[in-house]
Scaffold this motif. Structure first.
Motif, PDB file in Angstrom:
ATOM      1  N   THR A   1      37.749  -0.151 -14.333  1.00 12.12           N
ATOM      2  CA  THR A   1      37.589   0.957 -15.383  1.00 12.12           C
ATOM      3  C   THR A   1      36.158   1.727 -15.468  1.00 12.12           C
ATOM      4  O   THR A   1      35.083   1.073 -14.991  1.00 12.12           O
ATOM      5  N   LEU A   2      36.186   2.942 -15.720  1.00 13.03           N
ATOM      6  CA  LEU A   2      35.221   3.674 -15.542  1.00 13.03           C
ATOM      7  C   LEU A   2      35.166   4.635 -16.766  1.00 13.03           C
ATOM      8  O   LEU A   2      36.284   5.493 -16.840  1.00 13.03           O
ATOM      9  N   SER A   3      34.174   4.515 -17.694  1.00 16.35           N
ATOM     10  CA  SER A   3      34.036   5.240 -18.895  1.00 16.35           C
ATOM     11  C   SER A   3      32.759   6.188 -18.761  1.00 16.35           C
ATOM     12  O   SER A   3      31.696   5.920 -18.471  1.00 16.35           O
ATOM     13  N   VAL A   4      33.016   7.452 -18.871  1.00 13.19           N
ATOM     14  CA  VAL A   4      31.780   8.423 -18.870  1.00 13.19           C
ATOM     15  C   VAL A   4      31.894   9.607 -19.835  1.00 13.19           C
ATOM     16  O   VAL A   4      33.063   9.901 -20.279  1.00 13.19           O
ATOM     17  N   GLN A   5      30.717  10.089 -20.022  1.00 19.06           N
ATOM     18  CA  GLN A   5      30.678  11.077 -21.182  1.00 19.06           C
ATOM     19  C   GLN A   5      31.306  12.417 -20.817  1.00 19.06           C
ATOM     20  O   GLN A   5      30.832  12.695 -19.356  1.00 19.06           O
ATOM     21  N   GLU A   6      31.864  13.253 -21.415  1.00 23.90           N
ATOM     22  CA  GLU A   6      32.538  14.448 -20.999  1.00 23.90           C
ATOM     23  C   GLU A   6      31.283  15.399 -20.298  1.00 23.90           C
ATOM     24  O   GLU A   6      30.028  15.302 -21.191  1.00 23.90           O
ATOM     25  N   GLY A   7      31.522  15.854 -19.319  1.00 22.76           N
ATOM     26  CA  GLY A   7      30.198  16.602 -18.635  1.00 22.76           C
ATOM     27  C   GLY A   7      29.333  16.050 -17.533  1.00 22.76           C
ATOM     28  O   GLY A   7      28.961  16.652 -16.757  1.00 22.76           O
ATOM     29  N   ASP A   8      29.341  14.757 -17.665  1.00 22.63           N
ATOM     30  CA  ASP A   8      28.845  13.777 -16.491  1.00 22.63           C
ATOM     31  C   ASP A   8      29.563  13.532 -15.303  1.00 22.63           C
ATOM     32  O   ASP A   8      30.904  14.023 -15.223  1.00 22.63           O
ATOM     33  N   SER A   9      29.110  12.930 -14.475  1.00 18.48           N
ATOM     34  CA  SER A   9      29.685  12.597 -13.119  1.00 18.48           C
ATOM     35  C   SER A   9      30.325  11.398 -13.142  1.00 18.48           C
ATOM     36  O   SER A   9      29.819  10.452 -13.748  1.00 18.48           O
ATOM     37  N   ALA A  10      31.198  11.369 -12.251  1.00 18.19           N
ATOM     38  CA  ALA A  10      32.004   9.702 -12.059  1.00 18.19           C
ATOM     39  C   ALA A  10      32.115   9.574 -10.702  1.00 18.19           C
ATOM     40  O   ALA A  10      32.354  10.665  -9.727  1.00 18.19           O
ATOM     41  N   VAL A  11      31.693   8.437 -10.180  1.00 20.19           N
ATOM     42  CA  VAL A  11      31.720   7.782  -8.668  1.00 20.19           C
ATOM     43  C   VAL A  11      32.780   6.755  -8.813  1.00 20.19           C
ATOM     44  O   VAL A  11      32.626   5.782  -9.426  1.00 20.19           O
ATOM     45  N   ILE A  12      33.746   6.908  -7.948  1.00 21.17           N
ATOM     46  CA  ILE A  12      34.550   5.662  -7.696  1.00 21.17           C
ATOM     47  C   ILE A  12      34.464   5.146  -6.057  1.00 21.17           C
ATOM     48  O   ILE A  12      34.403   6.062  -5.237  1.00 21.17           O
ATOM     49  N   LYS A  13      34.311   3.934  -5.859  1.00 20.32           N
ATOM     50  CA  LYS A  13      34.030   3.577  -4.501  1.00 20.32           C
ATOM     51  C   LYS A  13      35.225   2.738  -3.948  1.00 20.32           C
ATOM     52  O   LYS A  13      35.694   1.941  -4.604  1.00 20.32           O
ATOM     53  N   CYS A  14      35.375   2.927  -2.748  1.00 14.81           N
ATOM     54  CA  CYS A  14      36.493   2.071  -1.823  1.00 14.81           C
ATOM     55  C   CYS A  14      36.028   1.400  -0.622  1.00 14.81           C
ATOM     56  O   CYS A  14      35.098   2.317   0.015  1.00 14.81           O
ATOM     57  N   THR A  15      36.283   0.347  -0.181  1.00 17.39           N
ATOM     58  CA  THR A  15      35.974  -0.069   1.200  1.00 17.39           C
ATOM     59  C   THR A  15      37.297  -0.605   1.828  1.00 17.39           C
ATOM     60  O   THR A  15      38.166  -0.970   0.991  1.00 17.39           O
ATOM     61  N   TYR A  16      37.288  -0.262   3.143  1.00 14.64           N
ATOM     62  CA  TYR A  16      38.371  -0.838   3.847  1.00 14.64           C
ATOM     63  C   TYR A  16      37.939  -1.819   5.035  1.00 14.64           C
ATOM     64  O   TYR A  16      36.733  -1.859   5.183  1.00 14.64           O
ATOM     65  N   SER A  17      39.031  -2.273   5.666  1.00 15.98           N
ATOM     66  CA  SER A  17      38.738  -3.572   6.817  1.00 15.98           C
ATOM     67  C   SER A  17      38.896  -3.194   7.905  1.00 15.98           C
ATOM     68  O   SER A  17      38.439  -3.495   8.936  1.00 15.98           O
ATOM     69  N   ASP A  18      39.901  -2.180   8.217  1.00 18.46           N
ATOM     70  CA  ASP A  18      40.433  -1.973   9.610  1.00 18.46           C
ATOM     71  C   ASP A  18      39.732  -0.568  10.234  1.00 18.46           C
ATOM     72  O   ASP A  18      39.952   0.298   9.618  1.00 18.46           O
ATOM     73  N   SER A  19      38.670  -0.751  11.171  1.00 18.83           N
ATOM     74  CA  SER A  19      38.050   0.098  11.714  1.00 18.83           C
ATOM     75  C   SER A  19      38.983   1.208  12.249  1.00 18.83           C
ATOM     76  O   SER A  19      38.363   2.386  12.675  1.00 18.83           O
ATOM     77  N   ALA A  20      40.148   1.121  12.542  1.00 23.20           N
ATOM     78  CA  ALA A  20      41.077   2.018  13.142  1.00 23.20           C
ATOM     79  C   ALA A  20      41.499   2.929  12.213  1.00 23.20           C
ATOM     80  O   ALA A  20      42.070   3.985  12.647  1.00 23.20           O
ATOM     81  N   SER A  21      41.555   2.868  10.931  1.00 22.86           N
ATOM     82  CA  SER A  21      41.747   3.765   9.844  1.00 22.86           C
ATOM     83  C   SER A  21      41.287   4.820   9.952  1.00 22.86           C
ATOM     84  O   SER A  21      39.914   5.152  10.458  1.00 22.86           O
ATOM     85  N   ASN A  22      42.184   6.036   9.833  1.00 23.58           N
ATOM     86  CA  ASN A  22      41.368   7.474  10.184  1.00 23.58           C
ATOM     87  C   ASN A  22      41.605   8.328   8.955  1.00 23.58           C
ATOM     88  O   ASN A  22      41.186   9.565   9.176  1.00 23.58           O
ATOM     89  N   TYR A  23      42.663   7.978   7.966  1.00 25.07           N
ATOM     90  CA  TYR A  23      42.879   9.147   6.934  1.00 25.07           C
ATOM     91  C   TYR A  23      42.997   8.303   5.609  1.00 25.07           C
ATOM     92  O   TYR A  23      43.252   7.194   5.386  1.00 25.07           O
ATOM     93  N   PHE A  24      42.060   8.966   4.885  1.00 20.93           N
ATOM     94  CA  PHE A  24      41.722   8.561   3.555  1.00 20.93           C
ATOM     95  C   PHE A  24      41.966   9.432   2.599  1.00 20.93           C
ATOM     96  O   PHE A  24      41.118  10.146   2.091  1.00 20.93           O
TER      97      PHE A  24
ATOM     98  N   ILE B   1      42.589  15.169  -3.042  1.00 21.99           N
ATOM     99  CA  ILE B   1      41.737  15.248  -1.880  1.00 21.99           C
ATOM    100  C   ILE B   1      41.880  14.152  -1.092  1.00 21.99           C
ATOM    101  O   ILE B   1      42.172  13.163  -1.353  1.00 21.99           O
ATOM    102  N   ASP B   2      41.706  14.563   0.224  1.00 23.21           N
ATOM    103  CA  ASP B   2      41.547  13.702   1.357  1.00 23.21           C
ATOM    104  C   ASP B   2      40.667  13.837   2.404  1.00 23.21           C
ATOM    105  O   ASP B   2      40.066  14.868   2.416  1.00 23.21           O
ATOM    106  N   ILE B   3      40.333  12.628   3.314  1.00 31.78           N
ATOM    107  CA  ILE B   3      39.302  13.139   4.244  1.00 31.78           C
ATOM    108  C   ILE B   3      39.969  12.377   5.401  1.00 31.78           C
ATOM    109  O   ILE B   3      40.410  11.382   5.494  1.00 31.78           O
ATOM    110  N   ARG B   4      39.346  12.766   6.701  1.00 29.18           N
ATOM    111  CA  ARG B   4      40.003  12.154   8.008  1.00 29.18           C
ATOM    112  C   ARG B   4      38.407  11.604   8.696  1.00 29.18           C
ATOM    113  O   ARG B   4      37.587  12.308   8.529  1.00 29.18           O
ATOM    114  N   SER B   5      38.734  10.806   9.510  1.00 30.94           N
ATOM    115  CA  SER B   5      37.478  10.178  10.044  1.00 30.94           C
ATOM    116  C   SER B   5      36.625  10.864  10.816  1.00 30.94           C
ATOM    117  O   SER B   5      35.464  10.479  11.186  1.00 30.94           O
TER     118      SER B   5
END
Lengths: 112, 114
Positions: A10-33, A48-52
């Protein structure tokens, strides 16, 4: 197999501020996030998506960064607005069918 | 154009009943996924189709769950002898082609087993 961990839950931020959410993964072969946004009672929608082969991608107020060495990627939302309130899920692909493994989600609350 | 649709949107079943959930993917999409989403959780993979072929059913929780996509378009997820733990939202997603690309989700079917 692949495991995706997402923080915070859960992340609560004031309107106008920035929000950051973090993820970690275990399989080094993953290419698409991808990152999906799910409003209450609605379907998940890709924001949004990103490739390796890319380290960062931006789309207006939303950006995603990827560190393949450390196996983590982050969602950044700037100038948050009330309509950004939702649950956000990160995911990583695995296996030959590009099945997605999902994080547990982050409930983002924008305080007026 | 039309997105992914699912029916029914809500289903209430008595324990032990059989249910059938339908998914209409985006026309022409090759890949189709079924997910189960419990309250407050992320989608959990159930099964995957490439056209009419079910290539992965490793996520189906028991042999009471069965999915088919006989003509490579519409898919049905069937749950036999429903149990209370089957209560969840069942999401269907389609993808235009193979490879790491966007999955488009349907609105889901909320199943409640009493």
């Amino acid at each position: 197999g692949e495991n995706v961990e997402q923080h915070p839950s859960t992340l609560s931020v004031q309107e106008g501020d920035s929000a950051v959410i973090k993820c970690t993964y275990s399989d080094s072969a993953s290419n698409y996030f991808p990152w999906y946004k799910q409003e209450l009672g609605k379907r998940p929608q890709l924001i949004i998506d990103i490739r390796s082969n890319v380290g960062e991608k931006k789309d207006q107020r939303i950006a995603v960064t990827l560190n393949k060495t450390a196996k983590h990627f982050s969602l950044h939302i700037t100038e948050t607005q009330p309509e950004d309130s939702a649950v956000y899920f990160c995911a990583a692909d695995m296996d030959s069918n590009y099945q997605l493994i999902w994080g547990a989600g982050t409930k983002l609350i924008i305080k007026p | 154009g039309a997105g992914v649709s699912q029916s029914p949107r809500y289903k209430v079943a008595k324990r032990g009943q059989d249910v059938a959930l339908r998914c209409d993917p985006i026309s022409g999409h090759v890949s189709l996924f079924w997910y189960q989403q419990a309250l407050g959780q992320g989608p959990e993979f159930l099964t995957y189709f490439q056209n009419e072929a079910q290539l992965d059913k490793s996520g189906l929780p028991s042999d009471r769950f069965f999915a088919e996509r006989p003509e490579g378009s519409v898919s049905t997820l069937k749950i036999q002898r429903t149990q209370q733990e089957d209560s969840a939202v069942y999401l269907c997603a389609s993808r235009e082609r193979e490879g790491p690309n966007e999955q488009f989700f349907g609105p889901g079917t909320r199943l409640t087993v009493l």
